[in-house]
Structure formats: C-alpha cells, structure tokens
Design an enzyme around this catalytic site. Structure first.
Site, short mmCIF file in Angstrom:
data_model
loop_
_atom_site.label_atom_id
_atom_site.label_comp_id
_atom_site.label_asym_id
_atom_site.label_seq_id
_atom_site.Cartn_x
_atom_site.Cartn_y
_atom_site.Cartn_z
N THR A 191 -19.89 26.91 20.56
CA THR A 191 -19.46 25.31 20.43
C THR A 191 -18.11 25.27 18.93
O THR A 191 -17.76 23.69 19.53
CB THR A 191 -20.66 24.43 20.82
OG1 THR A 191 -21.59 24.55 21.54
CG2 THR A 191 -20.05 22.93 20.66
N VAL A 194 -14.84 33.56 16.73
CA VAL A 194 -14.94 34.55 15.83
C VAL A 194 -14.49 36.04 16.01
O VAL A 194 -14.65 36.31 17.81
CB VAL A 194 -16.59 35.13 15.50
CG1 VAL A 194 -17.13 36.13 14.19
CG2 VAL A 194 -17.35 33.81 15.11
N ASP A 233 -32.18 26.72 9.43
CA ASP A 233 -32.36 27.60 10.30
C ASP A 233 -32.16 29.24 10.21
O ASP A 233 -31.20 29.82 10.54
CB ASP A 233 -30.52 27.45 10.78
CG ASP A 233 -29.96 27.26 12.54
OD1 ASP A 233 -31.58 27.37 12.47
OD2 ASP A 233 -29.39 27.69 12.82
#
Length: 612
Positions: free
Chosen positions: A307, A311, A426
């Site tokens: 989103t 890469v 995260d």
C-alpha cells in the site's frame, strides 16, 4: 658565598641587546635588556612631517576607532615625543565609531600630546593603556586627563593645522571611511535573509540530517538521555519482504493460509501521523538536497508492492552491489502540502540512518528520482528472505537450537534499540529479515519512535493485532518497551509451534483469545486493570494459565517440546501485567540459552533458495 667557594661575579660581561617593538604600536621606544636592569631609550626618529606622509595610509583602523589618534581636548606633548601607531590590529573584536575630527586648544601650559581613547573618556582604561603606563613611564603631568564637555564643544579652526597636516587629515578621512565600510561589511549583524541559507537550498541543521550522512555518525553509544528529541521514525513503509504476515494493522497482503486480520483503517494511520507532529519543522524537511539519483541504480526485478511502497532488487552501478530499493509513495495530504515529504517516512529514514547494529537492517542512503520522477527511494542492504516466508516454506518447525539462535539475534537487536530509547512497535515475523548466512535483522521501523522519561501518552493503534499486547488492546496510551517484549513472546511461540499463538479476528476477539490461554486478569493479578477504557467489557472468566498445555515438556504424539527453563522464558515474556513482564536484558541472560541444546551457530543454520 659558600665556604671554600670562588667568588664569581654574576654580572654579565657581554651586554645583550634586545630591541622589541611595544605592542601598543609605538615605533620610537625600544627596550634594551642587559645584565640586571632594563633601560629604555628614546631612539632618534625622523621628523613628524615625513612620518605623517609615509605612514598616513598604514595607520590602524582599530587604533583610530578606539580613539587612540589625536582628537579633541587632547593634552599636547612635544612633537618629538609624538607616537606613531602600528598598522597591526591587535584586538579586532572591539569595534567602535570614529570620534569627531575637530580639535580644541589645550588649557594646559605644557604643549604635550597624550592618547585619550573613548574608553578613557568614559572613565575606563583599556588594556593597551595599561601596558603603555607600565612599559613607558612618563611624568605625572603627562597623565591623561578627562576633558570637560565645555572643552569638547570648542572647535579648532582648520587654519591652525600645520603644514602638510591638512593633507594628512584628508588622507585619514578617506582611510577611515573605507575602514568603517569594510568593518560594517565584516561585522554586520547576522541576518538569515542575507545568509546563504535564506534561499532555502540548505542549512546547517538540514546538513546534519542529510540523508547522505556518513555511517560514522551512527549511534554507537550504550545509551541516550531520555530527554532527547523524539527520533523521527515512520509507520507508512512496510519491510521489503513479501507481504505474508497477517493481523490487524498489517500493511501487507494476507498470508496464504487464509488467516485474516482487520483492515488497516485510515483513521488509525491518521492518529499515528498526528502523534507528536510538531516535533518536525518545515526546515527539517529539506533533507534530500544533494542526494544521488535513482538512475545510478539498475532495477533488476520487483520484490514486493504494498500500500505504501514498492520494493525492487537493484544493482548499484558504481559499486556493483546488490541492494534493495524501497520506493516511498507520496500521498496527498496536509503534511505533504506543508512539508513536501511524508512525516512517518521521514521518521523511519532518520532512525534507520542513525542505527548501526548487525541485527538491524542497514539503510545505506536515500536517493531521489529522475527528472520527471519526484519519488524518494531508500537504499537498503538486500536480504534473501523474511522469517514469515521461511516459516511458510518449512514443512516442520525449527529445532530448539535453531529457535535459540534466532531468538538471541532478535533480543540482541532489540536490546540495542531499547538501550537507545527506541520502541519498535511492530515486531512480527514478516518484519524480521534473514539471509543465507543465518543472520536475522530487524526491519520496518514505520511505527518505531523514541520514548523518554517520564512516559508520555502515545497512540495505542500500533503493532499488528496478533502481536499486540493486552494493555494496548485495552486502550492504554502510556507504555514503553514492554510492548515489544510481548511481541517477542508471540514470535517465540510461533517459532516453536509454526503457527500464530493468538490469531484474533478483531480487538475483542484478540483479548478473548489471550485471556483464554493466559487467564482472565483482575486487580490482584494485574493492578490497575479495571482502570483501562476497554476493561469494562465482560470477558469469560478463566482463572487458569493454559500456556503449558500448548508447549508441553514431553510429547507422546510428536511435535515441539519446551523445557522448564524455556517455558519460564516464554511465560515471562507473555505476562499480562507489563510491569512484571521480562525485560530484554533479563531475557538475554536467561538460563534457557545456556542449557543443552545450545544455540546453533549462524554458520550452520539452514539455507533456502532465494525467491527474489
């Protein structure tokens, strides 16, 4: 004289003459140093008229500005003792304005000349005046006298000037005007509008945060002060590994097994964007000035598209090194209109450029797009795998020694972050990269931030839902490194069992799954539990800890087993109360890593064919 000694005269036979100019600029007084005393002699000098003509243009501007030239109400002194001043500027920091050039007739009978500076008029003596008084003693009647206002008001006619002195005065006027102009140009007040940074190209502060900063500036310290400014980290960018992780807040695709988490709502992202947004100023956004172009890299293939970024696997044309190019997508919102760069991406870039640890992914630099490309790319080291993808490809769980090897690397990198007052916020298998050398590296600092003491309120909409601790699910906004330790416990359990420990479908379902395994908390187990905003919900009462059943010490049907020390480590990491949860230092020193089987060496870790 000592007994039996020879009386030796201490007087010097040969007289050593050392002639030194005085630092006050006088050229006619010298010092001759001989055996016992210093003799001051007046050296014959040329006429005043010749000196005025020869040295008129070499007088010191500073001496004139300090009032050390002939000026009004000055005490006259015989012309043969009139001093000339050196053109050497001894004190350029003191800048003054030239006094009036009018002259007055001296009320004193002795026609002498004494230097009277502006500071002397104010009742103060300069350091040079003190040196003059010490180095060249004069009669008492030559001491500087402060003139009265009436005397200063008297004007000397121009006709009283001596022959050739009018020309000298004109030369002095021109020199002084040029000198004052030069001094004004040099000593002008600093003005940002007239500086080279007023054009908006760059500034000293922006040069310090330049993306081309050398790796020698990276953190190599044991700790930082908790009061330092928040390290600017990002939430928007996913790790360049394949989007196989699942759960709430994941910015990646769903895993192949079909387990899904709640979609990442834009409101959660907005709350993270607004978290301490004032810590960045518009001046800190111009950090791409002087960066390399992405055209200097050859894109080989696309690794992943999510989103918030794409890469690529690329090759540096200059060094021929294989790297990963992470393209940062620009979104049209208030922050980009104001700053021109996503706030969260700027935070991620800054913290990754500041970290230097073998267990943390290395971001080499940030490059910009071509002429028609306004995108920004992060140049990172290329690793072949991520832990989520490796676990999905394996047909059996990792062995205990392999789990220990991976866990030690994860805890080692996390210790570096926590020591430097950074919370990752995260941690999950898809944000842990691996290479074929058995090395594990933490990546994706999109939600990371630097914390301080005392703890400030932060957003609770961080950490992918399956790895989010119960205090955040209950609505806590004041937290610290304990949230990362809960995620480490979930990762350890997943490495041992090859599946997520708490795969909740919503926040409420996530809490129910946690309490079903670890027991429903209360004030006795978790002090302050009832004060959380979401603690008012009614949860099924389950007073027992069922974690041991999921990781038995002995298994008769196959599967992974966990020793007593291993279970103690896992249970301590998954403690409901964050105040009692294990710290990263205690986890690294846990006895489980020192018992048989020992952690496997990275050189003997299994390798896998690269998929990208």
């Amino acid at each position: 004289m000592a007994a039996g000694g020879v009386d030796v005269s201490r007087s010097s036979v040969a007289v050593k003459k050392d002639y030194d100019f005085y630092r006050n600029g006088s050229r006619d007084v010298y010092v001759r140093q001989s055996g016992r005393d210093d003799e001051r002699r007046q050296i014959k000098r040329p006429s005043d008229h010749d000196l005025r003509r020869n040295d008129g243009r070499h007088r010191s501007r500073l001496a004139y500005e300090k009032g050390e030239l002939r000026e009004e109400a000055e005490v006259q002194r015989p012309s043969e003792k009139r001093r000339k001043f050196s053109p050497i500027v001894w004190n350029a920091e003191k800048v003054g304005r030239a006094p009036s050039r009018e002259k007055t007739k001296s009320p004193f009978p002795v026609p002498t000349t004494t230097v009277i500076s502006n500071q002397a008029v104010a009742g103060k003596t300069t350091s040079n005046d003190q040196v003059n008084a010490l180095m060249s003693p004069e009669p008492s009647y030559l001491a500087p006298v402060q003139p009265s206002e009436a005397l200063l008001a008297v004007k000397h006619p121009v006709d009283d000037l001596e022959e050739g002195q009018l020309e000298e005065e004109q030369v002095m006027q021109e020199d002084v005007k040029e000198g004052l102009l030069e001094e004004e140009q040099v000593m002008q007040e600093p003005n940002i509008k007239t500086s080279r940074w007023g054009t908006g190209l760059t500034s000293p502060k922006e040069e310090l945060i330049s993306v081309n900063v050398s790796k020698t500036n990276r953190w190599n310290r044991s700790s930082l002060t908790p009061e330092c400014e928040e390290v600017m980290v990002s939430e928007e960018q996913q790790c360049y590994s394949s989007g196989s992780g699942s759960g709430h807040l994941s910015v990646e695709k769903l895993s192949a097994d079909g387990n899904s988490g709640r979609e990442y709502y834009s409101s959660d992202h907005d709350e993270l964007e607004h978290e301490d947004q004032d810590s960045l100023t518009p001046g800190e956004m111009n950090m791409m000035f002087g960066s390399r172009s992405v055209n200097e890299f050859q894109k080989l293939n696309k690794i992943n598209e999510g989103t918030y970024g794409i890469v690529y696997k690329a090759r540096d044309e200059k060094t021929k090194e294989i790297v990963a190019l992470k393209k940062i997508k620009m979104k049209e919102d208030r922050f980009e209109e104001e700053y021109g760069f996503p706030l969260t991406s700027l935070r991620e870039i800054n913290i990754l450029l500041s970290c230097n640890h073998p267990a943390i992914v290395n971001v080499k630099e940030v490059v910009v797009g071509g002429k028609n490309d306004n995108d920004v790319y992060m140049v990172m080291e290329h690793l072949e795998h991520d832990l989520r993808g490796v676990m999905d490809r394996r047909k059996e769980p990792f062995s205990t020694s392999e789990v220990k090897c991976l866990m030690m690397q994860l805890l080692d990198g996390l210790k570096y972050l926590h020591t430097n007052w950074i919370i990752h916020r995260d941690l999950k298998p898809s944000n842990l990269l691996m290479n074929n050398c058995g090395e594990l590296k933490i990546c994706d600092f999109g939600m990371a931030r630097q914390y301080g003491s005392p703890i400030k309120p932060y957003t609770q909409m961080v950490i992918t839902q399956w790895y989010r601790p119960p205090e955040l699910l209950l609505g806590a906004k004041e937290y610290s490194t304990a949230v990362d330790m809960w995620s480490v416990g979930c990762i350890m359990a997943e490495l041992l069992s090859q599946k997520p420990l708490f795969p909740g479908k919503s926040e409420l379902d996530q809490l129910q799954k946690i309490f079903a395994v670890l027991g429903t908390p209360n004030e006795a187990i978790w002090p302050g539990f009832s004060s959380f905003p979401n603690a008012k919900a009614k949860f099924p009462t389950q007073p027992y800890n069922m974690l041991r059943k999921k990781f038995p010490a002995i298994s008769f049907v196959g599967g992974q087993i966990l020793s007593e020390r291993g279970f103690d480590l896992l249970n301590s990491l998954l403690t409901l109360d964050p105040e009692k949860r294990l710290t990263v230092e205690d986890a690294l020193n846990h006895g489980w890593f020192h018992e048989v089987p020992l952690p496997k060496s990275k050189d003997f870790m299994p390798t896998y064919p690269p998929k990208r």
